[in-house]
Scaffold this motif. Structure first.
Motif, PDB file in Angstrom:
ATOM      1  N   MET A   1      21.585 -14.755 -16.214  1.00 15.55           N
ATOM      2  CA  MET A   1      20.976 -13.923 -17.243  1.00 15.55           C
ATOM      3  C   MET A   1      19.921 -12.981 -16.672  1.00 15.55           C
ATOM      4  SD  MET A   1      20.494 -16.541 -20.467  1.00 15.55           S
ATOM      5  CE  MET A   1      19.571 -15.301 -21.375  1.00 15.55           C
ATOM      6  N   THR A   2      19.577 -13.153 -15.421  1.00 16.40           N
ATOM      7  CA  THR A   2      18.557 -12.318 -14.807  1.00 16.40           C
ATOM      8  C   THR A   2      19.077 -10.896 -14.633  1.00 16.40           C
ATOM      9  OG1 THR A   2      17.668 -14.213 -13.592  1.00 16.40           O
ATOM     10  CG2 THR A   2      17.058 -12.022 -12.815  1.00 16.40           C
ATOM     11  N   PRO A   3      18.409  -9.891 -15.197  1.00 14.63           N
ATOM     12  CA  PRO A   3      18.871  -8.511 -15.045  1.00 14.63           C
ATOM     13  C   PRO A   3      18.617  -7.985 -13.646  1.00 14.63           C
ATOM     14  CG  PRO A   3      16.787  -8.562 -16.218  1.00 14.63           C
ATOM     15  CD  PRO A   3      17.207  -9.989 -16.034  1.00 14.63           C
ATOM     16  N   GLY A   4      19.464  -7.079 -13.218  1.00 19.83           N
ATOM     17  CA  GLY A   4      19.264  -6.448 -11.921  1.00 19.83           C
ATOM     18  C   GLY A   4      19.812  -7.285 -10.780  1.00 19.83           C
ATOM     19  N   PHE A   5      19.166  -7.165  -9.639  1.00 19.68           N
ATOM     20  CA  PHE A   5      19.645  -7.814  -8.416  1.00 19.68           C
ATOM     21  C   PHE A   5      19.432  -9.317  -8.465  1.00 19.68           C
ATOM     22  CE2 PHE A   5      18.672  -9.377  -4.097  1.00 19.68           C
ATOM     23  CZ  PHE A   5      19.906  -9.153  -3.502  1.00 19.68           C
ATOM     24  N   MET A   6      20.481 -10.078  -8.161  1.00 21.77           N
ATOM     25  CA  MET A   6      20.377 -11.536  -8.109  1.00 21.77           C
ATOM     26  C   MET A   6      20.027 -11.981  -6.689  1.00 21.77           C
ATOM     27  SD  MET A   6      23.186 -14.438  -9.125  1.00 21.77           S
ATOM     28  CE  MET A   6      23.342 -13.760 -10.766  1.00 21.77           C
ATOM     29  N   PRO A   7      19.029 -12.820  -6.523  1.00 21.83           N
ATOM     30  CA  PRO A   7      18.614 -13.238  -5.178  1.00 21.83           C
ATOM     31  C   PRO A   7      19.703 -14.049  -4.474  1.00 21.83           C
ATOM     32  CG  PRO A   7      17.572 -14.594  -6.847  1.00 21.83           C
ATOM     33  CD  PRO A   7      18.268 -13.490  -7.580  1.00 21.83           C
ATOM     34  N   ASP A   8      19.509 -14.245  -3.193  1.00 20.43           N
ATOM     35  CA  ASP A   8      20.465 -15.003  -2.393  1.00 20.43           C
ATOM     36  C   ASP A   8      20.344 -16.490  -2.726  1.00 20.43           C
ATOM     37  OD1 ASP A   8      22.269 -15.869  -0.559  1.00 20.43           O
ATOM     38  OD2 ASP A   8      20.966 -15.587   1.177  1.00 20.43           O
ATOM     39  N   LEU A   9      21.174 -16.940  -3.664  1.00 19.87           N
ATOM     40  CA  LEU A   9      21.090 -18.331  -4.099  1.00 19.87           C
ATOM     41  C   LEU A   9      21.574 -19.297  -3.023  1.00 19.87           C
ATOM     42  CD1 LEU A   9      22.336 -18.089  -7.805  1.00 19.87           C
ATOM     43  CD2 LEU A   9      19.991 -18.149  -6.947  1.00 19.87           C
ATOM     44  N   SER A  10      22.415 -18.817  -2.115  1.00 26.30           N
ATOM     45  CA  SER A  10      22.921 -19.714  -1.070  1.00 26.30           C
ATOM     46  C   SER A  10      21.798 -20.232  -0.184  1.00 26.30           C
ATOM     47  CB  SER A  10      23.970 -18.993  -0.216  1.00 26.30           C
ATOM     48  OG  SER A  10      23.394 -17.889   0.463  1.00 26.30           O
ATOM     49  N   SER A  11      20.718 -19.461  -0.035  1.00 25.81           N
ATOM     50  CA  SER A  11      19.599 -19.918   0.788  1.00 25.81           C
ATOM     51  C   SER A  11      18.887 -21.105   0.141  1.00 25.81           C
ATOM     52  CB  SER A  11      18.606 -18.782   1.019  1.00 25.81           C
ATOM     53  OG  SER A  11      18.031 -18.356  -0.205  1.00 25.81           O
ATOM     54  N   TYR A  12      18.922 -21.178  -1.190  1.00 27.15           N
ATOM     55  CA  TYR A  12      18.330 -22.320  -1.881  1.00 27.15           C
ATOM     56  C   TYR A  12      19.310 -23.491  -1.948  1.00 27.15           C
ATOM     57  CZ  TYR A  12      14.730 -19.048  -3.412  1.00 27.15           C
ATOM     58  OH  TYR A  12      13.710 -18.132  -3.440  1.00 27.15           O
ATOM     59  N   LEU A  13      20.594 -23.191  -2.004  1.00 31.26           N
ATOM     60  CA  LEU A  13      21.589 -24.255  -2.094  1.00 31.26           C
ATOM     61  C   LEU A  13      21.845 -24.909  -0.747  1.00 31.26           C
ATOM     62  CD1 LEU A  13      24.211 -22.600  -4.475  1.00 31.26           C
ATOM     63  CD2 LEU A  13      22.597 -24.417  -5.040  1.00 31.26           C
ATOM     64  N   PHE A  14      21.906 -24.112   0.315  1.00 30.97           N
ATOM     65  CA  PHE A  14      22.277 -24.635   1.628  1.00 30.97           C
ATOM     66  C   PHE A  14      21.165 -24.512   2.665  1.00 30.97           C
ATOM     67  CE2 PHE A  14      26.112 -22.919  -0.442  1.00 30.97           C
ATOM     68  CZ  PHE A  14      26.798 -24.116  -0.643  1.00 30.97           C
ATOM     69  N   GLY A  15      20.090 -23.805   2.332  1.00 27.63           N
ATOM     70  CA  GLY A  15      18.954 -23.718   3.229  1.00 27.63           C
ATOM     71  C   GLY A  15      19.117 -22.688   4.328  1.00 27.63           C
ATOM     72  N   ASN A  16      17.996 -22.157   4.762  1.00 21.61           N
ATOM     73  CA  ASN A  16      17.953 -21.253   5.914  1.00 21.61           C
ATOM     74  C   ASN A  16      16.552 -21.340   6.500  1.00 21.61           C
ATOM     75  OD1 ASN A  16      18.177 -19.308   7.855  1.00 21.61           O
ATOM     76  ND2 ASN A  16      18.724 -17.643   6.469  1.00 21.61           N
ATOM     77  N   ILE A  17      16.411 -22.178   7.512  1.00 21.68           N
ATOM     78  CA  ILE A  17      15.093 -22.470   8.056  1.00 21.68           C
ATOM     79  C   ILE A  17      14.450 -21.236   8.680  1.00 21.68           C
ATOM     80  CG2 ILE A  17      15.861 -23.137  10.352  1.00 21.68           C
ATOM     81  CD1 ILE A  17      13.860 -25.435  10.251  1.00 21.68           C
ATOM     82  N   LEU A  18      15.274 -20.240   9.032  1.00 22.46           N
ATOM     83  CA  LEU A  18      14.732 -19.029   9.642  1.00 22.46           C
ATOM     84  C   LEU A  18      14.010 -18.146   8.632  1.00 22.46           C
ATOM     85  CD1 LEU A  18      17.633 -18.086  12.079  1.00 22.46           C
ATOM     86  CD2 LEU A  18      15.576 -19.430  12.522  1.00 22.46           C
ATOM     87  N   THR A  19      14.130 -18.459   7.339  1.00 29.06           N
ATOM     88  CA  THR A  19      13.403 -17.707   6.310  1.00 29.06           C
ATOM     89  C   THR A  19      12.082 -18.369   5.950  1.00 29.06           C
ATOM     90  OG1 THR A  19      14.512 -18.874   4.485  1.00 29.06           O
ATOM     91  CG2 THR A  19      15.580 -16.881   5.331  1.00 29.06           C
ATOM     92  N   VAL A  20      11.732 -19.460   6.613  1.00 31.00           N
ATOM     93  CA  VAL A  20      10.463 -20.133   6.344  1.00 31.00           C
ATOM     94  C   VAL A  20       9.310 -19.199   6.701  1.00 31.00           C
ATOM     95  CG1 VAL A  20       8.973 -22.048   7.024  1.00 31.00           C
ATOM     96  CG2 VAL A  20      11.398 -22.435   6.657  1.00 31.00           C
TER      97      VAL A  20
END
Length: 269
Positions: free
Chosen positions: A107-126
């Motif tokens: 339901m969020t209008p506009g650009f949807m964030p990268d949900l895969s980073s929350y689902l599967f993690g990406n330690i390089l974004t810490v």
């Protein structure tokens, strides 16, 4: 080794060590108290907070933290009631959180964030805020376990006996549920929702191969967690695969190898 000169990789290493400390303490309580299923429910329920954060334009991690703490307290409260089974309460918050998260994200209008980073993690974004959260949580968890080690161990092994000793069992249970929720959310950037519970169980299972002492198990869990995270981080860099999956895959391989070696050793002796 040139990768060590980059700030994002340095943040990832620091985050790995801090997360290993937090998970070493809290994960030992989870494994000893057999709360793995409850922790899995809280992990997936936190996705509801991420969805709310995305929809309302606030920090997804902060929203996930509040939602996870509320879910953890809700599970603990419902599990203490006689008319609701514990597994039913877990399933309720698990599915409710996931459904809220999915609905809010779409339901969020506009650009949807990268949900895969929350689902599967990406330690390089810490980033620095994540490191500050982990550092604060590491100090808080270490202080709680240092001051309340005896009642925590009593509740972890036998809450009925702890009540007979007039220990504040309910207060400790709620406190530990809050710490579990905060620990789960603090590791989402590293391994994601799908794999977060592994970081709270596999190092402890590895440590349990060598000791049955609660205190020594905490120390060994921190050691194993640090090795797993750092090795998985380098593997993810070399193979260009998600860091969370690499960390968990490597930790399971090492645990299986240690378990096999221990079994063969006892058979031969």
């Amino acid at each position: 080794m040139e990768i060590l000169g980059y700030e994002f990789f340095q943040n990832a290493l620091i985050g790995s060590l801090l997360a290993s400390i937090v998970c070493g303490f809290v994960g030992t309580y989870i494994v000893t108290r057999r709360l793995v299923f409850i922790s899995g429910g809280i992990t997936h329920a936190s996705f509801g907070g991420i969805g709310l954060g995305v929809y309302f334009g606030i920090s997804p991690i902060l929203a996930a933290l509040l939602f996870a703490v509320a879910s953890a307290c809700g599970v603990q409260w419902m599990a203490g009631r006689k008319d609701v089974r514990e597994d039913s309460a877990i399933a309720l918050f698990w599915t409710f959180g996931m459904s809220i998260g999915i609905i809010c994200c779409f339901m969020t209008p506009g650009f949807m964030p990268d949900l895969s980073s929350y689902l599967f993690g990406n330690i390089l974004t810490v980033g620095r805020p994540d490191l500050l959260l982990l550092a604060f949580l590491a100090v808080a968890v270490a202080a709680v376990f240092t001051l309340l080690m005896r009642p925590i161990v009593s509740v972890a092994f036998d809450p009925v006996f702890a009540r007979s000793q007039r220990l504040p069992v309910a207060a400790i249970e709620y406190l530990m549920m809050v710490l579990i929720a905060m620990t789960i959310v603090s590791t989402l950037r590293m391994v994601g929702i799908v794999l977060a519970i592994s970081l709270l169980t596999i190092p402890q299972m590895s440590a349990n191969l060598f000791t049955y002492s609660f205190r020594r198990m905490i120390l060994l869990s921190i050691l194993f967690g640090s090795v797993y995270c750092i090795a998985g981080l380098f593997i993810s860099y070399w193979l260009n695969v998600p860091s969370g999956a690499a960390i968990i895959f490597f930790s399971i391989l090492i645990y299986t190898a240690l378990k096999t070696i221990k079994t063969l050793y006892f058979k031969l002796n």
